[in-house]
Each structure stands twice: as structure tokens, then as C-alpha cells.
Scaffold this motif. Structure first.
Motif, mmCIF file in Angstrom:
data_model
loop_
_atom_site.group_PDB
_atom_site.id
_atom_site.type_symbol
_atom_site.label_atom_id
_atom_site.label_comp_id
_atom_site.label_asym_id
_atom_site.label_seq_id
_atom_site.Cartn_x
_atom_site.Cartn_y
_atom_site.Cartn_z
ATOM 1 N N GLN A 74 0.945 -1.024 -0.030
ATOM 2 C CA GLN A 74 -0.140 -0.159 -0.067
ATOM 3 C C GLN A 74 0.905 1.339 0.001
ATOM 4 O OE1 GLN A 74 -3.804 -0.669 0.475
ATOM 5 N NE2 GLN A 74 -3.380 1.299 -0.959
ATOM 6 N N ASN A 75 1.987 1.316 0.662
ATOM 7 C CA ASN A 75 2.616 2.313 0.776
ATOM 8 C C ASN A 75 3.729 2.671 -0.651
ATOM 9 O OD1 ASN A 75 4.491 4.474 2.470
ATOM 10 N ND2 ASN A 75 6.105 3.112 1.622
ATOM 11 N N GLN A 76 3.862 1.507 -1.241
ATOM 12 C CA GLN A 76 4.782 1.504 -2.410
ATOM 13 C C GLN A 76 3.638 2.111 -3.485
ATOM 14 O OE1 GLN A 76 7.893 1.033 -3.113
ATOM 15 N NE2 GLN A 76 8.008 0.938 -5.032
ATOM 16 N N GLY A 83 6.012 3.384 -8.236
ATOM 17 C CA GLY A 83 4.730 2.626 -8.286
ATOM 18 C C GLY A 83 5.095 1.134 -8.103
ATOM 19 N N ILE A 84 4.206 0.122 -8.463
ATOM 20 C CA ILE A 84 4.199 -1.315 -7.957
ATOM 21 C C ILE A 84 3.496 -2.219 -8.783
ATOM 22 C CG2 ILE A 84 2.000 -1.264 -6.603
ATOM 23 C CD1 ILE A 84 3.436 -3.282 -4.681
ATOM 24 N N THR A 85 3.951 -3.352 -9.431
ATOM 25 C CA THR A 85 3.194 -4.313 -10.179
ATOM 26 C C THR A 85 3.124 -5.612 -9.301
ATOM 27 O OG1 THR A 85 4.476 -3.423 -12.136
ATOM 28 C CG2 THR A 85 3.431 -5.629 -12.283
ATOM 29 N N ILE A 86 1.844 -5.982 -9.045
ATOM 30 C CA ILE A 86 1.341 -7.255 -8.275
ATOM 31 C C ILE A 86 0.903 -8.305 -9.138
ATOM 32 C CG2 ILE A 86 0.245 -8.024 -6.334
ATOM 33 C CD1 ILE A 86 0.084 -5.016 -5.457
ATOM 34 N N PHE A 87 1.385 -9.661 -9.030
ATOM 35 C CA PHE A 87 0.943 -10.619 -9.609
ATOM 36 C C PHE A 87 -0.137 -11.596 -8.530
ATOM 37 C CE2 PHE A 87 4.931 -9.626 -11.559
ATOM 38 C CZ PHE A 87 4.554 -9.289 -12.738
ATOM 39 N N VAL A 88 -1.383 -11.397 -8.964
ATOM 40 C CA VAL A 88 -2.261 -12.109 -7.995
ATOM 41 C C VAL A 88 -2.642 -13.433 -8.460
ATOM 42 C CG1 VAL A 88 -4.310 -11.541 -6.519
ATOM 43 C CG2 VAL A 88 -2.997 -9.798 -7.289
ATOM 44 N N PRO A 120 8.644 -3.991 -7.557
ATOM 45 C CA PRO A 120 9.204 -2.491 -6.809
ATOM 46 C C PRO A 120 8.780 -1.319 -8.145
ATOM 47 C CG PRO A 120 11.022 -3.458 -6.829
ATOM 48 C CD PRO A 120 10.265 -4.520 -7.379
ATOM 49 N N HIS A 121 8.315 -1.714 -9.052
ATOM 50 C CA HIS A 121 8.071 -0.663 -10.123
ATOM 51 C C HIS A 121 6.844 -0.858 -10.693
ATOM 52 C CE1 HIS A 121 9.226 1.641 -13.771
ATOM 53 N NE2 HIS A 121 10.205 2.261 -12.963
ATOM 54 N N PHE A 140 10.251 -7.690 -4.885
ATOM 55 C CA PHE A 140 9.992 -7.222 -3.599
ATOM 56 C C PHE A 140 10.687 -7.889 -2.645
ATOM 57 C CE2 PHE A 140 7.215 -3.574 -3.981
ATOM 58 C CZ PHE A 140 7.665 -2.630 -2.778
ATOM 59 N N ALA A 141 10.819 -9.168 -2.530
ATOM 60 C CA ALA A 141 11.412 -10.421 -1.804
ATOM 61 C C ALA A 141 13.064 -9.859 -1.627
ATOM 62 C CB ALA A 141 11.144 -11.602 -2.030
ATOM 63 N N GLY A 142 13.577 -9.308 -3.016
ATOM 64 C CA GLY A 142 15.162 -9.226 -2.951
ATOM 65 C C GLY A 142 15.992 -10.312 -2.880
#
Length: 277
Positions: A74-76, A83-88, A120-121, A140-142
Motif C-alpha cells: 500500500q505504501n509503495q 509504483g508497484i506491479t503485483i501478480f495475484v 517495486p516498479h 520485492f523479496a530481494g
């Protein structure tokens, strides 16, 4: 007379004092109005509302809340320029996941697995064509939590080593937040190690045994129509000649015998005639 003036002066002074002190004390005892809470900016994205409405993503949303990764995402999404890209994954993806099982991993590992489902983008679908040339891509896990992307004629495929899936739909793709649906849970090698090798193909079926009819057939029946002549068989015109000689020999033998009998008969008659004359 002097007394009257003094009373009037005192009364006037009291009125002036009262008129100046009453508003001040009233102001001290008044309650200040509450300050309204700041409204979110117009581009604010509530991931909880988004995943609840777009579903079925309830299992992934529960894991986001359980691991407190939701606050990170949410913060990102709302407080950074990247911004952020999420795979759900859909709920069915978690239901069908048997190997490996998520029930045996620790809470920190589970948190890393959920963080593994985001970059993270912000990336639009068109951006993955260029992004695939930078494989592997950090998440994001690095650390060693990397993903590989392949763009096949506009269809984006996602690979984690254990998982090979593709983006099946776009839940949201507006800068700075992109949320894409995938059909499988992304399983990282950094937690579960290398995936097992694929199982070998089943062995080829054994040839069927020959039938009794084919075993009892004469050798001539096994010869093909287009098979060539054998070593002893004549070919060409010689074959034809040999064939005619064989065919003519049985019929010519009686003729030779008849001519021999006739010759003997003529010689006997001639000898008789010579003796008589």
C-alpha cells in the motif's frame, strides 16, 4: 452632589470592566471545533477494496494481511514515484497447490513468498517485452528471489523455476499501480530449492506376437507384390524361354514316341516286302 458623581463614575467603571472580561472568559470556556481528517489524494489506490471487488483473490488478500505485506504494498503504491506491479493468483491456484505445500514453511518464508509476487516498479503489459531482455528480474523479496519474463506475441509468461504461468487478465494497469491475474502461485527456488526433474515418458508398448495363421502360411504368401527376383530365378527373356521349354516338354514327349513306333512299323513292313520279293 460630589457623592452622586462618584457613584456614577464607579458604576460606569464597573460596566466597562464587565464588558471587557465576560467575552474573554467565555472564549476560555468554549470548545474548539474538531479538525477534519485529511482526505486521500485523488489517485489513492486501496488494494484491499480492489482485490475484494475484482476477486476471487480472497486467499491472497488474507495472506497479505497475515504477513503484513499489505502495508508495504500500500505504501509503495501511493507514496512512491516508482509504483508497484503485483501478480495475484486466483483462489483456485492455492486450492490446487499440492507440491510443494505451503503448510510446512515458516512465517518469514511465507512473507518472502508473498513479497515475491510483486515488483517495486510499475510495468504496463507493453513494458514486459523490453523487461524480458533483462532477465532475471528482482522482486520485492530481494536477494535471490528472481523472476523471468517472456513476451510471446503480446502474451506475457512468468517463470520462477517451479512455476510456469502467464498473465491471464489485467485487474488494474494505471500508473502507478498494476495488478495482474495469474493462474498459479509463484513458487521461489530460494525457499524450496530446485524443482524435481520432469518424469520420464512412459515406455513404448511391446510389439504384438505373431498370429498362428501368419506362422502357418507358405513362404510364397510372405513375398510382397513388388519383391525382386531371387538369386536362382531367371530374369528377362531367358525366364520366358525357360518357362516355354518347361511348358512344351510334357506335350512333345508323346509325339516323339509315336514317331518312333511308326518308323519301326515301316521298317518291319519294308523287311517283309524284301523277303517276299
Amino acid at each position: 452632589m460630589g457623592t452622586t458623581k462618584m457613584l456614577l463614575f464607579a458604576s460606569t467603571l464597573v460596566v466597562l470592566l464587565l464588558s471587557t472580561t465576560i467575552p474573554t472568559s467565555a472564549a476560555k470556556h468554549s470548545t474548539p471545533a474538531p479538525t477534519p481528517a485529511p482526505s486521500p489524494p485523488p489517485n489513492y489506490v486501496n488494494l484491499t477494496d480492489l482485490l475484494t471487488v475484482a476477486g476471487p483473490f480472497q486467499k491472497f488478500l488474507n495472506l497479505l494481511e497475515q504477513t503484513q505485506v499489505l502495508d508495504t504494498f500500500q505504501n509503495q503504491a501511493n507514496n512512491t514515484q516508482q509504483g508497484i506491479t503485483i501478480f495475484v493468483p486466483k483462489d483456485q491456484a492455492f486450492n490446487s497447490l499440492k507440491n510443494p505445500s505451503l503448510s510446512n514453511i515458516t512465517l518469514p518464508q511465507l512473507k518472502s513468498l508473498i513479497l515475491y509476487h510483486a515488483l517495486p516498479h510499475y510495468y504496463s503489459l507493453a513494458d514486459f517485452k523490453n523487461l524480458s531482455q533483462s532477465n532475471p528480474v528482482g522482486t520485492f523479496a530481494g536477494g535471490k528471489f528472481m523472476l523471468n519474463f517472456t513476451d510471446v506475441f503480446g502474451s506475457v509468461h512468468v517463470s520462477s523455476g517451479w512455476t510456469n504461468t502467464k498473465i491471464t487478465s489485467s485487474v488494474r494497469s494505471t500508473d502507478p499501480v498494476a495488478v495482474y491475474q495469474v493462474d498459479q502461485v509463484l513458487i521461489p527456488e530460494a525457499i524450496f530449492g530446485n524443482p524435481p526433474p520432469p518424469s520420464p515418458p512412459p515406455p513404448a508398448p511391446a510389439p504384438a506376437p505373431a498370429s498362428p495363421s501368419s506362422l502357418s502360411s507358405p513362404p510364397e504368401a510372405d513375398k510382397g507384390v513388388g519383391s525382386g527376383p531371387t538369386a536362382d530365378a531367371p530374369s528377362g527373356s531367358s525366364g520366358k524361354g525357360g518357362s516355354s521349354a518347361l511348358n512344351s516338354s510334357p506335350s512333345s514327349a508323346p509325339n516323339k514316341i509315336n514317331w518312333g513306333v511308326l518308323n519301326c512299323f515301316v521298317m518291319v513292313i519294308s523287311g517283309v516286302l524284301v523277303m517276299l520279293f
